[in-house]
Write an enzyme that holds these catalytic residues in place. Sequence first.
Site, PDB file in Angstrom:
ATOM      1  N   GLY A   9      -4.763 -14.974  38.570  1.00 49.28           N
ATOM      2  CA  GLY A   9      -5.367 -16.309  38.695  1.00 49.28           C
ATOM      3  C   GLY A   9      -5.409 -16.972  37.331  1.00 49.28           C
ATOM      4  O   GLY A   9      -6.238 -16.610  36.506  1.00 49.28           O
ATOM      5  N   ALA A  12      -8.909 -22.010  35.065  1.00 47.75           N
ATOM      6  CA  ALA A  12      -9.756 -22.118  33.875  1.00 47.75           C
ATOM      7  C   ALA A  12     -10.420 -20.778  33.533  1.00 47.75           C
ATOM      8  O   ALA A  12     -10.381 -20.330  32.383  1.00 47.75           O
ATOM      9  CB  ALA A  12     -10.810 -23.191  34.110  1.00 47.75           C
ATOM     10  N   GLY A  14      -9.615 -17.687  34.530  1.00 43.30           N
ATOM     11  CA  GLY A  14      -8.616 -16.668  34.185  1.00 43.30           C
ATOM     12  C   GLY A  14      -8.157 -16.815  32.743  1.00 43.30           C
ATOM     13  O   GLY A  14      -8.075 -15.843  31.988  1.00 43.30           O
ATOM     14  N   ASN A 102     -16.053 -17.502  43.497  1.00 49.89           N
ATOM     15  CA  ASN A 102     -17.294 -18.011  44.089  1.00 49.89           C
ATOM     16  C   ASN A 102     -17.395 -17.553  45.538  1.00 49.89           C
ATOM     17  O   ASN A 102     -16.387 -17.279  46.191  1.00 49.89           O
ATOM     18  CB  ASN A 102     -17.265 -19.552  44.122  1.00 49.89           C
ATOM     19  CG  ASN A 102     -17.683 -20.163  42.794  1.00 49.89           C
ATOM     20  OD1 ASN A 102     -18.336 -19.532  41.986  1.00 49.89           O
ATOM     21  ND2 ASN A 102     -17.294 -21.409  42.590  1.00 49.89           N
ATOM     22  N   ALA A 128     -15.752 -23.867  32.316  1.00 49.67           N
ATOM     23  CA  ALA A 128     -14.425 -23.881  31.685  1.00 49.67           C
ATOM     24  C   ALA A 128     -13.598 -24.957  32.359  1.00 49.67           C
ATOM     25  O   ALA A 128     -13.738 -25.199  33.565  1.00 49.67           O
ATOM     26  CB  ALA A 128     -13.751 -22.526  31.831  1.00 49.67           C
ATOM     27  N   LYS A 177     -25.614 -16.277  42.921  1.00 51.00           N
ATOM     28  CA  LYS A 177     -24.572 -17.272  42.611  1.00 51.00           C
ATOM     29  C   LYS A 177     -24.218 -18.056  43.879  1.00 51.00           C
ATOM     30  O   LYS A 177     -24.018 -19.271  43.839  1.00 51.00           O
ATOM     31  CB  LYS A 177     -23.334 -16.556  42.038  1.00 51.00           C
ATOM     32  CG  LYS A 177     -22.178 -17.486  41.676  1.00 51.00           C
ATOM     33  CD  LYS A 177     -22.369 -18.139  40.327  1.00 51.00           C
ATOM     34  CE  LYS A 177     -21.467 -19.316  40.000  1.00 51.00           C
ATOM     35  NZ  LYS A 177     -20.061 -19.108  39.968  1.00 51.00           N
ATOM     36  N   ASN A 181     -24.295 -22.100  44.360  1.00 51.95           N
ATOM     37  CA  ASN A 181     -23.112 -22.822  44.847  1.00 51.95           C
ATOM     38  C   ASN A 181     -23.386 -23.514  46.184  1.00 51.95           C
ATOM     39  O   ASN A 181     -22.892 -24.614  46.425  1.00 51.95           O
ATOM     40  CB  ASN A 181     -21.914 -21.875  44.995  1.00 51.95           C
ATOM     41  CG  ASN A 181     -21.323 -21.453  43.668  1.00 51.95           C
ATOM     42  OD1 ASN A 181     -21.048 -20.286  43.444  1.00 51.95           O
ATOM     43  ND2 ASN A 181     -21.136 -22.389  42.753  1.00 51.95           N
ATOM     44  N   ASN A 185     -22.584 -27.260  45.229  1.00 54.47           N
ATOM     45  CA  ASN A 185     -21.188 -27.654  45.465  1.00 54.47           C
ATOM     46  C   ASN A 185     -21.000 -28.608  46.653  1.00 54.47           C
ATOM     47  O   ASN A 185     -20.376 -29.660  46.488  1.00 54.47           O
ATOM     48  CB  ASN A 185     -20.306 -26.404  45.598  1.00 54.47           C
ATOM     49  CG  ASN A 185     -20.223 -25.628  44.290  1.00 54.47           C
ATOM     50  OD1 ASN A 185     -21.126 -25.704  43.477  1.00 54.47           O
ATOM     51  ND2 ASN A 185     -19.155 -24.889  44.083  1.00 54.47           N
ATOM     52  N   SER A 247     -16.912 -27.530  40.977  1.00 53.45           N
ATOM     53  CA  SER A 247     -15.529 -27.153  41.296  1.00 53.45           C
ATOM     54  C   SER A 247     -15.114 -27.733  42.653  1.00 53.45           C
ATOM     55  O   SER A 247     -13.956 -28.102  42.859  1.00 53.45           O
ATOM     56  CB  SER A 247     -15.373 -25.634  41.282  1.00 53.45           C
ATOM     57  OG  SER A 247     -16.301 -25.045  42.160  1.00 53.45           O
TER      58      SER A 247
END
Length: 297
Positions: A9, A12, A14, A102, A128, A177, A181, A185, A247
């Site tokens: 992957g 960003a 990775g 995620n 990132a 997490k 999210n 998100n 994201s």
Amino acid sequence: MAATLAILGGGAIGQLLAMDLCQQQHSPILLTRPDSATGIIRHQMQRLDGSVQHHSLRHAPSNQPQHCDAVLVTTKAYQAEAALAPVLAWLPASTPIVLLHNGMGPQQRLAQRFPTHNWWAGMLTDGALKRGPHSVSHTGQGVRYLGPLAGQGRMPEAVTDIGFISEATILPRLWQKLAVNALINPLTACYGCANGELIRPGYRAELQRLSDELAAVAKAEGITMTAEQILTWGLSVAEATCGNRSSMLQDIGANRSTEIDAISGFVVERAQAHGLNADAHQHNLTRVRQLSNRAQA
Ligand code: KPL
């Protein structure tokens, strides 16, 4: 001792982890699409203090056997299973594979489908931004955790060198997490707003409902987290990343698939399994799927 970690992957996260590994004198390999070219490619990273660093990274196709001490999977949740298929064809079963995407669902499916492999999972909260195929900016210092998903085993010290903290039981971190999210998100994607907007009072009732439903589902799954904790985590991450576009909002904007199935979809699926109400998460799932279909039409 220098270790070779393969990274699957090249987004960003990775690239960020690969550059951090180089910085610590390890030798990462970026696993690229099956049958793509092998080569050494110069990557650039802008660090948090604004300094720019360059490292040469080895790229190798994911269907070509490599010697590596562990595989870090930094794809999106919906890509992880397909991206891993060519790797599992050559990777020794004892080599640790760390799933860092995620959401949840792929971790459990992969561990069940390939029980002889050495599955780990983790989460990180770094910000990132991918600037290009070989360029990344580190935009926010986060925390990094990993731990075994099934069974035990050893992880190369290289992961500690790049800031991962080892947990004997990783599931509570994954749920934490997931909770963040599941609050941030979908709402930022639906309202088209930056994370920090969600701190405004107008969003509080919706965030509270999402937190209440999620706490009940987590409890039924044996994970202790209260609705108050979930709301506090969501609001503090929204504040800490106030200028960021989540994201999911970025994925919608770029006409990419989203991770909604592994986030709200996972919550809804677990709620149904326990006969619990998750209407607010179901609502987000439906809305984001619609947005995503419209964006990709
Ligand atoms: O993980 C994130 C994401 O955008 O996927 C958060 C924590 C919400 C930061 O934007």
